[in-house]
Design an enzyme around this catalytic site. Sequence first.
Site, PDB file in Angstrom:
ATOM      1  N   GLU A 171       0.794  -1.228   0.000  1.00  0.00           N
ATOM      2  CA  GLU A 171       0.000   0.000   0.000  1.00  0.00           C
ATOM      3  C   GLU A 171       0.830   1.284   0.000  1.00  0.00           C
ATOM      4  O   GLU A 171       0.761   2.077   0.958  1.00  0.00           O
ATOM      5  CB  GLU A 171      -0.973  -0.002   1.188  1.00  0.00           C
ATOM      6  CG  GLU A 171      -1.906  -1.205   1.217  1.00  0.00           C
ATOM      7  CD  GLU A 171      -2.922  -1.169   2.349  1.00  0.00           C
ATOM      8  OE1 GLU A 171      -2.828  -0.298   3.225  1.00  0.00           O
ATOM      9  OE2 GLU A 171      -3.825  -2.033   2.351  1.00  0.00           O
ATOM     10  N   GLU A 354      -5.295  -8.719   0.573  1.00  0.00           N
ATOM     11  CA  GLU A 354      -6.024  -8.387   1.804  1.00  0.00           C
ATOM     12  C   GLU A 354      -7.487  -8.131   1.482  1.00  0.00           C
ATOM     13  O   GLU A 354      -7.803  -7.431   0.525  1.00  0.00           O
ATOM     14  CB  GLU A 354      -5.492  -7.106   2.472  1.00  0.00           C
ATOM     15  CG  GLU A 354      -4.184  -7.255   3.153  1.00  0.00           C
ATOM     16  CD  GLU A 354      -3.718  -5.950   3.813  1.00  0.00           C
ATOM     17  OE1 GLU A 354      -4.571  -5.125   4.198  1.00  0.00           O
ATOM     18  OE2 GLU A 354      -2.495  -5.778   3.921  1.00  0.00           O
TER      19      GLU A 354
HETATM   20  O1  IFM Z   1      -4.412  -3.322   9.035  1.00  0.00           O
HETATM   21  C1  IFM Z   1      -4.342  -2.790   7.753  1.00  0.00           C
HETATM   22  C2  IFM Z   1      -3.153  -3.353   7.009  1.00  0.00           C
HETATM   23  O2  IFM Z   1      -1.955  -3.140   7.682  1.00  0.00           O
HETATM   24  C3  IFM Z   1      -3.044  -2.699   5.650  1.00  0.00           C
HETATM   25  N1  IFM Z   1      -4.282  -2.752   4.947  1.00  0.00           N
HETATM   26  C4  IFM Z   1      -5.484  -2.375   5.630  1.00  0.00           C
HETATM   27  C5  IFM Z   1      -5.584  -3.090   6.973  1.00  0.00           C
HETATM   28  C6  IFM Z   1      -6.869  -2.675   7.702  1.00  0.00           C
HETATM   29  O3  IFM Z   1      -6.873  -1.302   7.902  1.00  0.00           O
END
Ligand code: IFM
Length: 448
Positions: A171, A354
């Site tokens: 990210e 994710e």
């Molecule tokens: O916890 C975070 C993760 O570290 C990165 N992506 C989003 C998740 C939830 O906010």
Amino acid sequence: MTTTSEKVYRFPEGFIWGAATASYQIEGAWNEDGKGESIWDRFSHTPGKINNGDTGDVACDHYHRWPEDVALMQELGLKAYRFSISWPRILPAGRGQVNQAGLDFYSRLVDRLLEVGITPFVTLYHWDLPQALMDEGGWPNRATVEAYVEYTDVVTRHLGDRVKHWITHNEPWVVAFIGHQLGDHAPGWQDSAAAVRVSHHLLVSHGMAVPVIRQNSAGAEVGITLNLTFAQPATDTPKDYHTARWIDGHINRWFLDPLFGRRYPADMVADYIDKGFIPNGEMDYVLPGDFDIITAPTDFLGVNYYTRALAGTPKNGETLERTEMGWEVYPEGLYRLLNRLHFDYMPAKIYITENGASYSDGPDADGRVRDTRRQAYLRQHFMAAHRAMQNGVPLAGYFVWSLLDNFEWARGYAQRFGLIWVDYNTQQRIIKDSGWWYKEVIARNEVR
Ligand code: IFM
């Protein structure tokens, strides 16, 4: 007795079902065995930065309890586990002296995962920059790019014989803009120009790392993970369309376009100049050859999807279902996003690196965690992904965020994303109902 059979969504043979975590969010042991300080140690130790004054000092104590955590992964039947490496555990000063104890920790973890048949997916940078590098200017400073490549070389030389799935960054939008423009994440800057500069340095460091990883890890798959959204105008007005386009440009295209050979999107460069994100229209930090570096061919795109971005206020005043993060539950957005990525960018392969939901349901009197909303969220998103695959989207795996409840950055421990409940006083773990349900999905390779 009813004879109607429920619909079954079967995934292709070999589909990779996993769960994800990140070093600072679970490990704890922030100053043990030679680890250096990270910008998240510094940030969370600064009063007022994190909800409830929480820190990652202990977190899930995974640094000490990793064998138990791997056993839980086995219990769930995970095919793969995505975790990140703490850069200051490996290079306490950011570059130079290597901390062997740090390498050994990850080496043992990788060996155990492989022993029990769980494929490790390793993220090199999930936000815990060594503080020593921050003291020299951090990501706004081009020297951090060189240090990142050195770090990548050390890690992949050590683990590259066994780890065959590498993610350079997690990210970069969040690192650049939440960390350097909004200031809600470490290092807590509020400087738009620095944020854009950081975005460029992160992309260059990704591109420089790719050949290094390939050199050290024969046959490995290499990619980058972006947080992507589906931006949609709430109403048919020029204003909402303009805002949706801007959000899409800011969050999605600013990273996707250069990675896929199109340089920065011209409309966004113009907007950033207008907004003062690119003062005087000068991007003197973009050096000759940078775009060729950034477009280094990769094997997959990692997609983190949680919610859509709705631009404007819905006219009919409908109330939107939201998780405890305040994020709308919108599985259709995942479907639309995956189709769009395939149509516009054609990555060779996609992993959802994710997806998940924050709900704080805890154990009932009988010790069971009935987190039905998380289960429903996951089920709908799995079905949306399945639907996209029917259109030809090359989705090869899906990692639920997160394996464990953990340190949710500025929101601290109040937000719980885990398939596994963690009692932060005792460090007891309990597999939630969503975890048991996920186990069945994995075992059958289908969603019902
Ligand atoms: O916890 C975070 C993760 O570290 C990165 N992506 C989003 C998740 C939830 O906010």
